[in-house]
Design a protein around this motif. Sequence first.
Motif, mmCIF file in Angstrom:
data_model
loop_
_atom_site.group_PDB
_atom_site.id
_atom_site.type_symbol
_atom_site.label_atom_id
_atom_site.label_comp_id
_atom_site.label_asym_id
_atom_site.label_seq_id
_atom_site.Cartn_x
_atom_site.Cartn_y
_atom_site.Cartn_z
ATOM 1 N N LEU A 155 11.938 29.759 41.415
ATOM 2 C CA LEU A 155 11.474 28.503 42.014
ATOM 3 C C LEU A 155 12.290 27.310 41.521
ATOM 4 O O LEU A 155 12.626 26.408 42.299
ATOM 5 C CB LEU A 155 9.991 28.296 41.701
ATOM 6 N N ASP A 156 12.613 27.308 40.252
ATOM 7 C CA ASP A 156 13.417 26.208 39.709
ATOM 8 C C ASP A 156 14.803 26.175 40.362
ATOM 9 O O ASP A 156 15.351 25.103 40.641
ATOM 10 C CB ASP A 156 13.558 26.349 38.192
ATOM 11 N N GLU A 157 15.379 27.337 40.599
ATOM 12 C CA GLU A 157 16.685 27.407 41.264
ATOM 13 C C GLU A 157 16.588 26.895 42.704
ATOM 14 O O GLU A 157 17.510 26.231 43.204
ATOM 15 C CB GLU A 157 17.207 28.842 41.240
ATOM 16 N N LEU A 158 15.483 27.190 43.368
ATOM 17 C CA LEU A 158 15.283 26.704 44.735
ATOM 18 C C LEU A 158 15.093 25.186 44.757
ATOM 19 O O LEU A 158 15.548 24.498 45.680
ATOM 20 C CB LEU A 158 14.083 27.398 45.384
ATOM 21 N N LYS A 159 14.439 24.655 43.723
ATOM 22 C CA LYS A 159 14.215 23.209 43.654
ATOM 23 C C LYS A 159 15.537 22.437 43.551
ATOM 24 O O LYS A 159 15.666 21.329 44.067
ATOM 25 C CB LYS A 159 13.326 22.867 42.447
#
Length: 466
Positions: free
Chosen positions: A432-436
């Motif tokens: 999720l952090d990478e997608l953010k």
Amino acid sequence: MSSNEQYLQSIGQKGKVMSKEEMTFDSYYDKAMENPQLARNAVQRVYDMIMSYGTYEDEKGKVHYNFFRGRMFGAEKQIAQIMDYFKAASMGLDIKKRILFFLGPPGGGKSMFLSFIKKGLAEYSKNEKGAMYKIQGCPINEDPLHLIEDEDTRKEIWERFGVKIEGKLCPFCKHKLDYDWKNNISHVRVERFFVDEDSRNGIGTFAPAEENDMSELWGAPNLRRVEEIGNEADPRAYDFNGELHKANRGIMEFIEVLKADAAFLHILLTLAEEREFKTPRFPLQFVDECLIAHTNEGEFYRFIAVKENEAIVDRLYIVQMPYNMSYKNEEMIYHSALKTKLVVKGVKVHPGAVRLASIFAISTRYSTDNDKLRDGMQGISPRFILNALAISLVKTSSDTVTPLDMYKTLYDQVERYPVLDVDTRIKYLKILDELKETIEEFNKVSDSDIKLDKVINNRTKLFDRI
């Protein structure tokens, strides 16, 4: 009658068959010889029902089935496998002795797939191409052609008319033939019947529980009638209302079937191989049923680890039903759900938010041991994403759920999801952090970027079970 009364009456009758066609066996016999489709078995009917919607080819020449169009996204491989099974079984090949078995993770579409088939068969039985008839008063919807018991006569009918008669009368109808009808079949009454799951007509369902009783499958003596007649072996004193009876001529569904104890599984073996089962005090009973079972992967691997279960596994035609591994197909699920069961007035979901959720879900589903066959058999389910979409819709303070809103909801849901172990939770939060970090790319996604299937099959609701 007032206009309101007429309106309410029409609502009550909507979708219901209000009259039944009746005739003598003589008339039915003539009808069946003219139209051999009336004598089809259960698997043939299911196959013909799906084919009645037609097919189409894509640009690569691959055949697709209209019945599933707009209902299942990303399941082309599974649909092809299932249709191969139905086609081969309907031709009478040995595969007809196998149980169609859906294997996959929770929320992978196993129940929904079967729900579509059951509803499709129910609708098909209402039109002339899918018409079905039974011996009037028979508790198991007996095929009227079973009244013709002589094998030589059956062979002659097959050679002259191409009508194949398989099976035998149930104990109830056999008793009536011998004692009430005096073996004169010409005036036996025949009536049309319609498949309907709610009234247990042509659809049976069995789900293992801690205290299952065999009577759930094969009925039980009627104690009041036993007292009147004085003989438990008299068919008139028995309630032929088990799930195997009610499923006759249609579909028998086994939910989480591998959790059942050995006695139930033994019945299933005989049913698959011989299309018969044993009821206490009666001879083997013939039933014509399309057997479909489903379970999750964990239960399956526990089951096959026991050597004694090899005979049962050998009689399964296994179709793996994993989660989607294409975000394009995955987002189609959510866009369709947002048009049907995820509707909040005045609030919409940005297409980039749906794409972010879809890519996140796909990213969690890859096999940890690089086994391609295992891709999609674990990870975040569509139900989890649907839940997150619902939470986002009610929490937003604006008229649009943005990609950032979706990220925050997913992050919060993953953080508090008790099913995940520590390592998996950390892994998912990292995704999720990478997608953010690419949130701006999701903000640029527009409605025109979404490849939505415009052809929606209007004969059933979308995603009524997922």
